[in-house]
Design an enzyme around this catalytic site. Sequence first.
Site, PDB file in Angstrom:
ATOM      1  N   ARG A  25      -4.442   7.769  17.375  1.00 49.12           N
ATOM      2  CA  ARG A  25      -5.764   7.855  16.746  1.00 49.12           C
ATOM      3  C   ARG A  25      -6.833   7.213  17.624  1.00 49.12           C
ATOM      4  NH1 ARG A  25      -8.074   8.730  11.240  1.00 49.12           N
ATOM      5  NH2 ARG A  25      -6.040   9.541  10.637  1.00 49.12           N
ATOM      6  N   ARG A  55      -7.474  -1.293   9.081  1.00 43.16           N
ATOM      7  CA  ARG A  55      -8.626  -0.451   8.741  1.00 43.16           C
ATOM      8  C   ARG A  55      -9.224   0.239   9.978  1.00 43.16           C
ATOM      9  NH1 ARG A  55     -13.352  -2.953   4.862  1.00 43.16           N
ATOM     10  NH2 ARG A  55     -14.138  -0.987   4.003  1.00 43.16           N
ATOM     11  N   GLU A  84     -12.576   3.562   5.730  1.00 44.50           N
ATOM     12  CA  GLU A  84     -12.532   3.120   7.122  1.00 44.50           C
ATOM     13  C   GLU A  84     -13.811   3.362   7.916  1.00 44.50           C
ATOM     14  OE1 GLU A  84      -7.919   3.582   8.423  1.00 44.50           O
ATOM     15  OE2 GLU A  84      -8.940   5.413   7.796  1.00 44.50           O
ATOM     16  N   THR A 131      -2.859  11.753  10.541  1.00 52.83           N
ATOM     17  CA  THR A 131      -2.501  12.630  11.657  1.00 52.83           C
ATOM     18  C   THR A 131      -1.058  13.104  11.554  1.00 52.83           C
ATOM     19  OG1 THR A 131      -2.155  10.620  12.960  1.00 52.83           O
ATOM     20  CG2 THR A 131      -4.241  11.778  13.252  1.00 52.83           C
ATOM     21  N   PHE A 182      -6.025  -3.754   3.645  1.00 50.28           N
ATOM     22  CA  PHE A 182      -6.640  -3.393   4.930  1.00 50.28           C
ATOM     23  C   PHE A 182      -5.649  -2.795   5.925  1.00 50.28           C
ATOM     24  CE2 PHE A 182      -8.871  -7.316   3.381  1.00 50.28           C
ATOM     25  CZ  PHE A 182      -9.975  -6.677   2.869  1.00 50.28           C
ATOM     26  N   GLU A 236       0.805  -1.775   4.548  1.00 52.00           N
ATOM     27  CA  GLU A 236       1.316  -0.410   4.609  1.00 52.00           C
ATOM     28  C   GLU A 236       2.799  -0.405   4.958  1.00 52.00           C
ATOM     29  OE1 GLU A 236       0.538   3.907   6.809  1.00 52.00           O
ATOM     30  OE2 GLU A 236      -1.002   2.355   6.872  1.00 52.00           O
ATOM     31  N   ALA A 285      -5.670   5.583   5.686  1.00 48.98           N
ATOM     32  CA  ALA A 285      -6.370   6.676   6.364  1.00 48.98           C
ATOM     33  C   ALA A 285      -7.596   7.139   5.579  1.00 48.98           C
ATOM     34  CB  ALA A 285      -5.425   7.853   6.627  1.00 48.98           C
ATOM     35  N   GLN A 332       0.815  -1.212   0.000  1.00 45.82           N
ATOM     36  CA  GLN A 332       0.000   0.000   0.000  1.00 45.82           C
ATOM     37  C   GLN A 332       0.852   1.266   0.000  1.00 45.82           C
ATOM     38  OE1 GLN A 332      -2.665  -2.199   3.273  1.00 45.82           O
ATOM     39  NE2 GLN A 332      -3.245  -0.063   3.067  1.00 45.82           N
ATOM     40  N   PHE A 382      -7.271   2.122  11.979  1.00 43.07           N
ATOM     41  CA  PHE A 382      -6.002   2.617  12.504  1.00 43.07           C
ATOM     42  C   PHE A 382      -6.108   3.085  13.958  1.00 43.07           C
ATOM     43  CE2 PHE A 382      -2.130   5.307  12.344  1.00 43.07           C
ATOM     44  CZ  PHE A 382      -1.283   4.456  11.649  1.00 43.07           C
TER      45      PHE A 382
END
Length: 781
Positions: free
Chosen positions: A326, A358, A729, A458, A244, A248, A527, A213, A360
């Site tokens: 988060r 998903r 998400e 963020t 998902f 990442e 995100a 990703q 986060f």
Amino acid sequence: MTQHTPNLKAEKIVGGVAVDQRHDSAHKHVTGEAIYIDDIPEPAGTLHGAMGLSTVAHGAIRSIDLSAVKTAPGVVAVLTAEDIPGENDISPTGRHDEPILASGKVEFFGQAIFCVIAETREAARRACRLARIVYDEQPAILDVWDLDPAKDRLVTPPLELKRGDAAGTIAAAPHRLKGRMRVGGQDHFYLEGHISVAVPGEDGDVTVHCSTQHPSEVQHMVAHALGQPSHSVTIEVRRMGGGFGGKETQSNQFAALAAVAAKRLGRAVKIRLDRDDDMTMTGKRHDFVVDYEAGFDDEGNILGVDLTYAARCGYSSDLSGPVTDRALFHCDNTYFWPAAHARSAPLYTNTVSNTAFRGFGGPQGMIGAERLIDEVAFAVGKDPLEIRKRNFYGTTARNVTPYHQTVEDNIIHRIVAELEESSDYAKRRREIAAFNAGSRVIKRGIALTPVKFGISFTATHFNQAGALVHVYTDGSVHLNHGGTEMGQGLNVKVAQVVAHEFQIDIGHVKITATTTGKVPNTSATAASSGSDLNGMAAQNAARQIKKRLIDFAADKYSVPHDQVVFLPNRVRIGNQEIPFADLIKQAYFARIQLSAAGFYKTPKIHWNRDEGRGHPFYYFAYGASCSEVSIDTLTGEYVVERADILHDAGRSLNPAIDLGQVEGGFVQGMGWLTTEELWWDEKGRLRTHAPSTYKIPLASDRPRIFNVKLADWPENREPTIHRSKAVGEPPFMLAMSVLHALSDAVASVADHSICPRLDAPATPERVLMAVERLRREAAGA
């Protein structure tokens, strides 16, 4: 030029924005024509890699004997940490705590120690078993339930949010409660596991086809591992078979090892993980322990909260800092806490390093808030929905979050009111009460829960994107952007944006594989920002070209600029119309540039982590769900009888795609909260490491009645791409209504006098134990 009479009939292009458009690869997914990395024909002489994994959760490596591994049939090379030519680290946050291959010590069961490169995948896997490694085993920390966030080791600095005097408010409140909740983790269980194919080139270059990703991060990590500049590494991703969040950061290790081996041996190298190894080696959704305390009045108005979110992060930081941050950003969900104190505790454990998933951290934050609401509802003897609505954010007051961002776009009141009416919530609650009164074994429950989810990375610098658009002389368009397609429909949405700008049918827009060689320095597709960022970047590129075309046509035909109008597949210039392709050809011969690199950065956002305040989210997405369940109080087995969902996607770019995201997100969230249970034994071995031991939802587990609707009235108040809202998400958290419906059904065995405090995942075993516990408590009372 041919002169045309203006066509008064309303015309539309095929596949513009705000219309249903099928996924560009849908037919390929169904027929098997979609090409994933393992389908790419292997270059001649391709080698295959497999990893040798640790067999203890924590310990020093006393000795390692790989002689039998090196002489095994088909083995070409064996890589250890000493063979990494550059930096033996793939930490995404730069904390240098995540080695590609372990050296000197291991910190979780299943950590990679060496990598075998062989002529076949089977030969590499067999050779891995021949290693002889001796450890000085050390005590392992496997769970966070009994850890102290103030004393035990953290993998990254915690976050603290404060607004008002929470402790004083709680102490002075008419009523107080405190409790603790366990929230389980989740495996990504993508259909396509981790895979990378590295192909060496000339001048030290290497091209890596990687299921990731975040192509740019993989590019940089591979370059660091090779000790080379990033320009010598190209990462390409056509599509992933699911991500998902699990791709990442987790792809870095396998891409780096494939590239190191390919460069060393001068041959292409493929690493494709076995499902068991994939689940053992790669990070999950963080499981949390939430400690909560609240003060409230007789009516259930919450006056102050104190919350601690402790997370099992694993042995390295990975993305645990941003994830736990988060969680705090969503500890309010849709509720205004007049006084709030919240802190995170990203705790070190000797388990695999947990990562993005998903939502986060947002889902874990929200589920803590919803437990708190339930506790208050039981304490004051009211319907939980009444307590939810009583504590909602306002529109002109009671609208400041614990991180000091003002909620300016609140529509949760209308969303919930419409769903409450369309789902017949009040009537069904009465019917369920009557049913339970006459049913000894089967009990039913219902819950309606809201969602408010902040949209943006963020980490402010990630809120940027690039895109590349070429228009060829026949009028066809080539589109490339920095986002990655993992089944969510990002590519078709961005193509719709470009088609809309030029007013051409979407069939004229070619979507090409994401590659770092075309769009550099991209952010992860995560995100929920894929369409927001890449759609705007592609629009920017298309508008650059469009402006050049308007300038050219106005000059060539001596008309004002506002008389050059793009119509479906043609352009009106003054009182004349020509096909789009004809204008492009004329512009080419006039030496007009027909290519553009677009760029976008999200405005308004800022965040000061040290002060715990700022404006980290560009906007919020809202939704609500109402779920009804039935449970068997003798076995704990349950069925989701019905789910009604109303979700806010703003002015949806593609309602059909977004509806699918809502449905899929809800079912995946339902799995997290009900059936998907990660379990490590006392040795730190993950025992739920295959489909045989880890239960994701099946088609048969979906709600028997499933009513899903996108709200057709909201538009994003912020100027996002065509006023749409992110939809990757936020729908995941809609599944909270299932957990609370199960809690409602369990509570019925004690006449709703005791809060079940049902932890997640609410497996049949947990439901049964909760039923038995409530019956004992009710009998004791």
